[in-house]
Scaffold this active site. Structure first.
Site, PDB file in Angstrom:
ATOM      1  N   LYS A  80       0.866  -1.175   0.000  1.00 14.05           N
ATOM      2  CA  LYS A  80       0.000   0.000   0.000  1.00 14.05           C
ATOM      3  C   LYS A  80       0.900   1.221   0.000  1.00 14.05           C
ATOM      4  O   LYS A  80       2.066   1.140   0.406  1.00 14.05           O
ATOM      5  CB  LYS A  80      -0.845  -0.010   1.284  1.00 14.05           C
ATOM      6  CG  LYS A  80      -2.110   0.783   1.192  1.00 14.05           C
ATOM      7  CD  LYS A  80      -3.273  -0.032   0.660  1.00 14.05           C
ATOM      8  CE  LYS A  80      -4.527   0.819   0.550  1.00 14.05           C
ATOM      9  NZ  LYS A  80      -5.691   0.086   0.101  1.00 14.05           N
ATOM     10  N   GLY A 177     -26.959   0.822   2.657  1.00 17.43           N
ATOM     11  CA  GLY A 177     -26.115   1.488   1.658  1.00 17.43           C
ATOM     12  C   GLY A 177     -26.328   0.850   0.298  1.00 17.43           C
ATOM     13  O   GLY A 177     -25.925  -0.293   0.062  1.00 17.43           O
ATOM     14  N   ASN A 180     -22.751   2.135  -5.158  1.00 15.84           N
ATOM     15  CA  ASN A 180     -22.200   1.349  -6.268  1.00 15.84           C
ATOM     16  C   ASN A 180     -22.308  -0.151  -6.042  1.00 15.84           C
ATOM     17  O   ASN A 180     -22.839  -0.880  -6.874  1.00 15.84           O
ATOM     18  CB  ASN A 180     -20.728   1.728  -6.490  1.00 15.84           C
ATOM     19  CG  ASN A 180     -20.608   3.101  -7.118  1.00 15.84           C
ATOM     20  OD1 ASN A 180     -21.454   3.495  -7.913  1.00 15.84           O
ATOM     21  ND2 ASN A 180     -19.583   3.838  -6.740  1.00 15.84           N
TER      22      ASN A 180
HETATM   23  P1  NAD Z   1     -20.639   4.211  -2.509  1.00 16.79           P
HETATM   24  O1  NAD Z   1     -20.173   5.499  -1.933  1.00 16.79           O
HETATM   25  O2  NAD Z   1     -20.994   4.124  -3.948  1.00 16.79           O
HETATM   26  O3  NAD Z   1     -21.925   3.677  -1.704  1.00 16.79           O
HETATM   27  C1  NAD Z   1     -22.072   3.829  -0.331  1.00 16.79           C
HETATM   28  C2  NAD Z   1     -23.523   4.188  -0.087  1.00 16.79           C
HETATM   29  O4  NAD Z   1     -23.723   4.219   1.319  1.00 16.79           O
HETATM   30  C3  NAD Z   1     -23.907   5.563  -0.638  1.00 16.79           C
HETATM   31  O5  NAD Z   1     -25.080   5.452  -1.425  1.00 16.79           O
HETATM   32  C4  NAD Z   1     -24.133   6.393   0.610  1.00 16.79           C
HETATM   33  O6  NAD Z   1     -25.150   7.369   0.443  1.00 16.79           O
HETATM   34  C5  NAD Z   1     -24.555   5.336   1.611  1.00 16.79           C
HETATM   35  N1  NAD Z   1     -24.366   5.707   3.010  1.00 16.79           N
HETATM   36  C6  NAD Z   1     -23.397   6.466   3.550  1.00 16.79           C
HETATM   37  N2  NAD Z   1     -23.603   6.573   4.888  1.00 16.79           N
HETATM   38  C7  NAD Z   1     -24.707   5.855   5.171  1.00 16.79           C
HETATM   39  C8  NAD Z   1     -25.411   5.564   6.363  1.00 16.79           C
HETATM   40  N3  NAD Z   1     -25.036   6.050   7.538  1.00 16.79           N
HETATM   41  N4  NAD Z   1     -26.505   4.759   6.289  1.00 16.79           N
HETATM   42  C9  NAD Z   1     -26.912   4.273   5.089  1.00 16.79           C
HETATM   43  N5  NAD Z   1     -26.287   4.512   3.939  1.00 16.79           N
HETATM   44  C10 NAD Z   1     -25.201   5.299   3.976  1.00 16.79           C
HETATM   45  O7  NAD Z   1     -19.501   3.142  -2.121  1.00 16.79           O
HETATM   46  P2  NAD Z   1     -19.320   1.682  -2.702  1.00 16.79           P
HETATM   47  O8  NAD Z   1     -18.257   1.705  -3.726  1.00 16.79           O
HETATM   48  O9  NAD Z   1     -20.646   1.078  -3.015  1.00 16.79           O
HETATM   49  O10 NAD Z   1     -18.700   0.945  -1.438  1.00 16.79           O
HETATM   50  C11 NAD Z   1     -19.532   0.554  -0.357  1.00 16.79           C
HETATM   51  C12 NAD Z   1     -18.653  -0.089   0.730  1.00 16.79           C
HETATM   52  O11 NAD Z   1     -17.968  -1.225   0.189  1.00 16.79           O
HETATM   53  C13 NAD Z   1     -17.555   0.844   1.261  1.00 16.79           C
HETATM   54  O12 NAD Z   1     -17.340   0.547   2.623  1.00 16.79           O
HETATM   55  C14 NAD Z   1     -16.331   0.435   0.468  1.00 16.79           C
HETATM   56  O13 NAD Z   1     -15.131   0.698   1.160  1.00 16.79           O
HETATM   57  C15 NAD Z   1     -16.558  -1.060   0.336  1.00 16.79           C
HETATM   58  N6  NAD Z   1     -15.881  -1.661  -0.816  1.00 16.79           N
HETATM   59  C16 NAD Z   1     -16.169  -1.248  -2.079  1.00 16.79           C
HETATM   60  C17 NAD Z   1     -15.530  -1.833  -3.173  1.00 16.79           C
HETATM   61  C18 NAD Z   1     -15.854  -1.420  -4.583  1.00 16.79           C
HETATM   62  O14 NAD Z   1     -15.478  -2.149  -5.523  1.00 16.79           O
HETATM   63  N7  NAD Z   1     -16.520  -0.317  -4.796  1.00 16.79           N
HETATM   64  C19 NAD Z   1     -14.584  -2.865  -2.951  1.00 16.79           C
HETATM   65  C20 NAD Z   1     -14.307  -3.274  -1.647  1.00 16.79           C
HETATM   66  C21 NAD Z   1     -14.972  -2.674  -0.578  1.00 16.79           C
END
Ligand code: NAD
Length: 353
Positions: A80, A177, A180
């Site tokens: 990292k 949530g 994405n």
């Molecule tokens: P994102 O930002 O697209 O989606 C997160 C969603 O959570 C948003 O719609 C946001 O409005 C909502 N949110 C925020 N605070 C909230 C709360 N208190 N209550 C309810 N909803 C809430 O992010 P993402 O890419 O979908 O990632 C989601 C999680 O998965 C994150 O923790 C991220 O670190 C993890 N993650 C994502 C990926 C990836 O490929 N995108 C890979 C590994 C881990």
């Protein structure tokens, strides 16, 4: 500031401190373990209060990447990097300087996006080094659908282990949530016949799931109190904590969010409560898997079929973790660390040399 006896040091192979006066770059690259292959991991831009915090962060994250890649059976190690500074320091010169720092490691570390760093930033690094991943040239684009697919497979493995069924028809799943990853997960769950309860601070995102997947909208904090079979945290970290845990009625916790346990001890607390926890870094590895396939040394640029097969392997990885937890009588979070450490060990033939 301590390094070799730092609490997060954990036998790191290399830690490189880089500085470029012209662009203002101050960065640290940590390579935890390259037994399985070159280290792949994101580059984070963060305005750390103290330099010591940056070191702690990069060491902890880099070890996490070793475990994540090992659990996903990827031929990659864990690394990292962090750039110290506020978003305002971003410039092409800064990212070229970072690219040169990455390049100085000769391919032992490959940088990708992380918090504060966009695809465009990584592409600028890519102007001066081939050792970057997660660029648009790589061929897969947004990793979120792959992450959702991995979470879906992990969730099925958890249903198999705890409920004795792979078939999700009629199961009630609370998705916290629907951004994405959460949205794509809802799509897969709906297709598999699950009943969805969703919440999000973004009402538009909720509405989309209600309309497209007949989901039931739930108030933000009420998501923990629902009569469901599965709680899928896909928003923030630390949602398994002293406040929420006693409220959960689900028998399974399986979602994409990073660092779901507020503290390590909550893994054991879930076990004591009879709730099966799918460890976050095992179930959410779909994104790193597609990134890893993009960067496969000597291989084709991106083989989607192979990448998706590897993502689907999250099912077996989780079953292995659940079995190990059962055998050792420990929390699944601890069992995941143990399975990952086993996979980090050099192969017997190499150890004998
Ligand atoms: P994102 O930002 O697209 O989606 C997160 C969603 O959570 C948003 O719609 C946001 O409005 C909502 N949110 C925020 N605070 C909230 C709360 N208190 N209550 C309810 N909803 C809430 O992010 P993402 O890419 O979908 O990632 C989601 C999680 O998965 C994150 O923790 C991220 O670190 C993890 N993650 C994502 C990926 C990836 O490929 N995108 C890979 C590994 C881990």
């Amino acid at each position: 500031m301590r390094l070799f006896d730092h609490p997060e040091f954990d036998g790191h192979e290399r830690v490189l401190f880089g500085h470029d006066a012209a662009s203002g770059l101050k960065a640290i690259i940590a390579i935890h373990d390259s037994t399985r292959g070159p280290a792949v991991g994101g580059c984070r831009l963060w305005n750390y209060e103290r330099e010591a915090d940056a070191l702690t962060d990069v060491l902890r994250l880099s070890r996490g990447m070793s475990y994540k890649s090992a659990l996903a059976n990827l031929p990659f190690g864990g690394g990292k990097s962090v750039i110290l500074g506020a978003p305002g320091i971003k410039s092409p010169a800064l990212f070229r300087a970072m690219g040169r720092l990455v390049d100085s490691l000769g391919g032992h570390y490959r940088a990708a996006e992380d918090v504060g760093i966009s695809v465009e930033d990584v592409e600028i690094m890519g102007e001066v080094t081939p050792h970057v991943a997660g660029t648009r040239a790589g061929g897969f684009g947004d990793p979120s659908p792959a992450t959702a697919r991995g979470v879906f497979m992990g969730l099925k493995a958890a249903a198999n282990a705890r409920l004795g069924r792979d078939d999700l028809t009629g199961l009630r799943v609370a998705v916290q949530g629907v951004g994405n990853v959460g949205y794509h997960l809802c799509r897969l769950l709906h297709g598999a016949g699950a009943k969805l309860l969703v919440t999000d601070i973004n009402q538009e995102a909720v509405r989309r799931c209600v309309e497209e997947f007949s989901a039931e909208a739930v108030a933000l904090d009420a998501i923990y109190d629902q009569e469901v079979d599965i709680y899928a945290p896909c928003a923030l970290g630390a949602t398994i904590n002293d406040d929420t845990l006693p409220r959960l009625k689900a028998r399974i916790v399986a979602g994409s969010a990073n660092n779901q346990l507020a503290e390590e001890r909550h893994g054991e607390a879930l076990r004591q409560a009879g709730i099966l926890y799918a460890p976050d870094y095992a179930i959410n590895a779909g994104g790193i898997i597609v990134i890893a396939h993009e960067t496969r040394p000597g291989g084709p640029v991106y083989d989607e079929m192979l990448a998706m097969r590897t993502v689907d392997g999250i099912y077996d990885t989780l079953l292995a973790i659940f079995e190990r937890a059962e055998q050792d009588g420990v929390a699944t979070s601890l069992a995941a660390d143990r399975v990952a450490k086993d996979r980090l060990a050099p192969p017997l033939s190499a150890a004998a040399q």
